[in-house]
Each structure stands twice: as C-alpha cells, then as structure tokens.
Design a protein around this motif. Structure first.
Motif, PDB file in Angstrom:
ATOM      1  N   PHE A 238       1.029  -0.901  -0.205  1.00  0.00           N
ATOM      2  CA  PHE A 238      -0.114   0.105  -0.097  1.00  0.00           C
ATOM      3  C   PHE A 238       0.544   0.895   0.091  1.00  0.00           C
ATOM      4  CE2 PHE A 238      -2.072   4.024   2.470  1.00  0.00           C
ATOM      5  CZ  PHE A 238      -3.501   4.075   1.562  1.00  0.00           C
ATOM      6  N   GLY A 239       0.675   1.921  -0.962  1.00  0.00           N
ATOM      7  CA  GLY A 239       1.176   3.221  -1.038  1.00  0.00           C
ATOM      8  C   GLY A 239       2.641   3.189  -1.619  1.00  0.00           C
ATOM      9  N   ILE A 240       2.586   2.355  -1.591  1.00  0.00           N
ATOM     10  CA  ILE A 240       4.196   1.480  -2.804  1.00  0.00           C
ATOM     11  C   ILE A 240       4.518   1.971  -4.540  1.00  0.00           C
ATOM     12  CG2 ILE A 240       6.407   0.435  -2.932  1.00  0.00           C
ATOM     13  CD1 ILE A 240       6.381   1.096   0.472  1.00  0.00           C
ATOM     14  N   SER A 241       5.379   2.547  -4.413  1.00  0.00           N
ATOM     15  CA  SER A 241       5.801   2.805  -6.438  1.00  0.00           C
ATOM     16  C   SER A 241       6.019   1.979  -6.590  1.00  0.00           C
ATOM     17  CB  SER A 241       6.978   3.791  -6.322  1.00  0.00           C
ATOM     18  OG  SER A 241       7.047   3.868  -7.866  1.00  0.00           O
ATOM     19  N   GLU A 242       4.847   1.553  -8.063  1.00  0.00           N
ATOM     20  CA  GLU A 242       4.704  -0.070  -9.019  1.00  0.00           C
ATOM     21  C   GLU A 242       6.711  -0.004  -9.752  1.00  0.00           C
ATOM     22  OE1 GLU A 242       2.527   0.300 -11.972  1.00  0.00           O
ATOM     23  OE2 GLU A 242       0.809   1.852 -11.060  1.00  0.00           O
ATOM     24  N   SER A 243       7.481   1.035  -9.111  1.00  0.00           N
ATOM     25  CA  SER A 243       8.970   0.376  -9.808  1.00  0.00           C
ATOM     26  C   SER A 243       9.603  -0.300  -8.492  1.00  0.00           C
ATOM     27  CB  SER A 243      10.301   1.177 -10.154  1.00  0.00           C
ATOM     28  OG  SER A 243       9.681   2.010  -8.403  1.00  0.00           O
ATOM     29  N   ASP A 244       9.075  -0.134  -6.871  1.00  0.00           N
ATOM     30  CA  ASP A 244       9.501  -1.079  -6.098  1.00  0.00           C
ATOM     31  C   ASP A 244       9.152  -2.338  -5.491  1.00  0.00           C
ATOM     32  OD1 ASP A 244      11.508   1.558  -5.683  1.00  0.00           O
ATOM     33  OD2 ASP A 244       9.825   1.907  -4.198  1.00  0.00           O
ATOM     34  N   SER A 245       9.589  -3.151  -5.046  1.00  0.00           N
ATOM     35  CA  SER A 245       9.374  -4.818  -4.681  1.00  0.00           C
ATOM     36  C   SER A 245       8.525  -4.249  -3.375  1.00  0.00           C
ATOM     37  CB  SER A 245       9.941  -5.910  -4.968  1.00  0.00           C
ATOM     38  OG  SER A 245       9.902  -6.912  -4.404  1.00  0.00           O
ATOM     39  N   ALA A 246       7.672  -5.178  -2.948  1.00  0.00           N
ATOM     40  CA  ALA A 246       6.644  -4.452  -2.197  1.00  0.00           C
ATOM     41  C   ALA A 246       7.868  -5.771  -0.908  1.00  0.00           C
ATOM     42  CB  ALA A 246       5.209  -5.093  -1.888  1.00  0.00           C
ATOM     43  N   VAL A 247       7.699  -6.869  -0.870  1.00  0.00           N
ATOM     44  CA  VAL A 247       8.556  -8.126  -0.764  1.00  0.00           C
ATOM     45  C   VAL A 247       9.460  -7.712  -0.524  1.00  0.00           C
ATOM     46  CG1 VAL A 247       8.520 -11.033  -0.540  1.00  0.00           C
ATOM     47  CG2 VAL A 247       6.152  -9.531  -1.671  1.00  0.00           C
ATOM     48  N   LEU A 248      10.543  -7.524   0.785  1.00  0.00           N
ATOM     49  CA  LEU A 248      11.366  -7.598   0.713  1.00  0.00           C
ATOM     50  C   LEU A 248      11.805  -9.136   1.316  1.00  0.00           C
ATOM     51  CD1 LEU A 248      11.680  -4.329   3.278  1.00  0.00           C
ATOM     52  CD2 LEU A 248      12.193  -5.019   0.650  1.00  0.00           C
ATOM     53  N   ILE A 249      11.559  -9.376   2.428  1.00  0.00           N
ATOM     54  CA  ILE A 249      12.308 -10.967   2.168  1.00  0.00           C
ATOM     55  C   ILE A 249      11.013 -12.173   2.225  1.00  0.00           C
ATOM     56  CG2 ILE A 249      12.368 -12.843   4.192  1.00  0.00           C
ATOM     57  CD1 ILE A 249      13.933 -10.558   5.694  1.00  0.00           C
ATOM     58  N   GLY A 250      11.293 -13.432   1.292  1.00  0.00           N
ATOM     59  CA  GLY A 250      10.389 -14.445   1.734  1.00  0.00           C
ATOM     60  C   GLY A 250      10.119 -15.304   0.998  1.00  0.00           C
ATOM     61  N   GLN A 251       9.906 -15.928   2.854  1.00  0.00           N
ATOM     62  CA  GLN A 251      11.337 -17.501   2.489  1.00  0.00           C
ATOM     63  C   GLN A 251       9.863 -18.368   3.686  1.00  0.00           C
ATOM     64  OE1 GLN A 251      13.639 -16.724   5.628  1.00  0.00           O
ATOM     65  NE2 GLN A 251      14.915 -15.809   4.079  1.00  0.00           N
ATOM     66  N   PRO A 252       9.835 -19.761   3.298  1.00  0.00           N
ATOM     67  CA  PRO A 252       8.200 -20.386   3.659  1.00  0.00           C
ATOM     68  C   PRO A 252       8.136 -20.117   5.255  1.00  0.00           C
ATOM     69  CG  PRO A 252      10.158 -21.596   2.194  1.00  0.00           C
ATOM     70  CD  PRO A 252      10.152 -20.453   2.681  1.00  0.00           C
ATOM     71  N   ALA A 253       8.962 -19.978   5.841  1.00  0.00           N
ATOM     72  CA  ALA A 253       8.899 -19.503   7.732  1.00  0.00           C
ATOM     73  C   ALA A 253       8.864 -17.971   7.871  1.00  0.00           C
ATOM     74  CB  ALA A 253       9.587 -20.275   8.441  1.00  0.00           C
ATOM     75  N   ARG A 254       8.710 -17.590   6.881  1.00  0.00           N
ATOM     76  CA  ARG A 254       9.567 -15.411   7.536  1.00  0.00           C
ATOM     77  C   ARG A 254       8.973 -14.316   5.886  1.00  0.00           C
ATOM     78  NH1 ARG A 254      14.559 -12.592   7.817  1.00  0.00           N
ATOM     79  NH2 ARG A 254      13.866 -10.997   8.621  1.00  0.00           N
ATOM     80  N   ILE A 255       8.453 -13.741   6.678  1.00  0.00           N
ATOM     81  CA  ILE A 255       7.786 -12.202   5.008  1.00  0.00           C
ATOM     82  C   ILE A 255       8.314 -10.930   5.680  1.00  0.00           C
ATOM     83  CG2 ILE A 255       5.490 -12.583   5.592  1.00  0.00           C
ATOM     84  CD1 ILE A 255       4.825 -12.246   2.953  1.00  0.00           C
ATOM     85  N   LYS A 256       8.670 -10.675   5.046  1.00  0.00           N
ATOM     86  CA  LYS A 256       8.715  -8.465   5.235  1.00  0.00           C
ATOM     87  C   LYS A 256       8.485  -8.399   3.972  1.00  0.00           C
ATOM     88  CE  LYS A 256      11.813  -6.071   7.503  1.00  0.00           C
ATOM     89  NZ  LYS A 256      12.851  -5.594   8.340  1.00  0.00           N
ATOM     90  N   PHE A 257       7.602  -7.559   3.987  1.00  0.00           N
ATOM     91  CA  PHE A 257       7.061  -6.603   3.479  1.00  0.00           C
ATOM     92  C   PHE A 257       6.805  -5.223   3.453  1.00  0.00           C
ATOM     93  CE2 PHE A 257       3.375  -8.804   5.211  1.00  0.00           C
ATOM     94  CZ  PHE A 257       2.474  -7.229   5.396  1.00  0.00           C
TER      95      PHE A 257
END
Length: 229
Positions: free
Chosen positions: A61-80
């Motif tokens: 939400f509110g993040i530029s389309e040129s940027d990836s919102a998902v910073l860390i994507g793992q089965p046991a961890r997510i940061k966005f």
C-alpha cells in the motif's frame, strides 16, 4: 456360611461395577477435556489467521510500482513494505503511533521454534508466530500472535497463480496454518504401556500420530490489491 459367600460375592460384584464406572468416568472426562481443548486450539488458530490476513492485505500500500513490496519471502518468514500511517484516516492502529508521514513502514512475520514436546518415543514441535510492525522513525511493535504445528506457512505466487520466479513478481500469498493440541490427554494404557516389542512401539507411535496429527487447518490465498498492477 452361605450368607458369608453371598456377602463376599456381592462385594466383589460391587467392586467390579465400581471399577467399570470409574473407568467410564475417566474416559468420559478425558474425551470432554480433549474436545474442549481442541475447540480452543481451533479458535486460536482462526484468530491468528485473521490477524495475518489483515496485515497481508496491506502489502504494497502506497509503494511505488517500480519498487518490490516484498523484502523477504521464505516459507517461514515474510517481510514487506506498506505505508501504515500515510494519512490519519488510513493509519493502522499501533501502540504509540498518532502521527502521519510519507515514509514506508514494514510488517514482518516469523515462524520460529517455540517448544519441543517429548512423549517418550515421539516428539512434536510447536512454532510461535511472531508479528513485528515497524513504523519508520517512530516505534517497533513486536508480539506473538499464535502457535502452529508446521513451519511451512507462506508460498509466493505470480499473476497466474504459479510459484513466483522472483519476489518482485509476487502478486498473491498462499498462507497455510496447521496446528494440533499438544496438551491432549492420552489414555493411561497408552502412556504407561511397556514398549518392549516392535509391534507395541509401532502401535504407540500410530496412536500418538493419530491424536497429535495437524487436525486443525486453515488455508487462504491473500491477494493484496496493491500488488495487482
């Protein structure tokens, strides 16, 4: 003599009936406890799922389309990334946050080992679900929102619903939560049984697996509107 035998017989019969009644009562209480405890686990899992779904829908939400919102994507961890206090009418409720800014914030979930429960020849592992909300330059709020029985929680999908080849291509998240009741009351015969043969060992393990299986399960695909672009 006959009267003495009658009394003895009646006493033995009464004791036998009392033993049956006590066993039935014990079994009934155990079933009631397991049922109520299982219902509580199911309600807790539903609450954990609702909290996580609420957060995941804010992804990007509110993040530029040129940027990836998902910073860390793992089965046991997510940061966005998401703007959580962009405007006063859109602010996410976080303790200690009352101001607004245009700085991107983060939400992170970690699934980490919480407890290993030993049942003698079988162990099961419970994992805690830790939620961390970071409002840039203001506060960090971290709390445990639940416990699950499996560490494989998040799957990252592309526009077509297939596994995303890279995090920047993530458009939706498959979230699967499983749990079981680690405080289940087992039968005394199973708990105290002497495991001296392979057959007995297999029986005990099968029974434990049956009772402690991930019997409570919630799965949902969360499509963040902000990633559908």
């Amino acid at each position: 003599m006959q009267g003495y035998l009658d009394i003895l017989g009646a006493t033995m019969l009464g004791g036998f009936i009392l033993l049956i009644a006590m066993t039935a009562s014990d079994n009934g209480m155990r079933e009631v406890y397991n049922y109520n405890s299982g219902a509580l686990m199911q309600n807790n899992l539903a609450l954990t799922s609702r909290i996580m779904e609420y957060d995941l829908r804010k992804m990007g939400f509110g993040i530029s389309e040129s940027d990836s919102a998902v910073l860390i994507g793992q089965p046991a961890r997510i940061k966005f990334l998401a703007h959580l206090n962009l405007r006063s009418d859109l602010n996410m409720v976080v303790r200690g946050v009352s101001s607004s800014d245009a700085v991107a914030d983060t939400i992170e979930y970690r699934i980490e080992q919480d407890e290993i429960i030993d049942f003698g020849d079988t162990t099961v592992t419970m994992y805690r679900v830790t939620r961390k909300v970071s409002i840039a330059n203001i506060t960090i709020d971290s709390t445990v929102v639940g416990r699950v029985g499996d560490i494989q929680v998040f799957e990252y999908l592309d526009q077509s619903g297939n596994t995303a080849p890279r995090l920047s291509g993530t458009k939706s998240i498959d979230m699967s939560l499983k749990t079981f009741d680690p405080s289940v009351v087992l039968s005394p015969e199973l708990v105290h049984q002497d495991v001296v043969t392979n057959n007995n060992l297999l029986f005990r393990k099968r029974e434990l697996a049956r009772i402690l299986r991930p019997s409570f399960f919630r799965s949902n695909r969360i499509t963040a509107k902000n990633l559908r672009r």
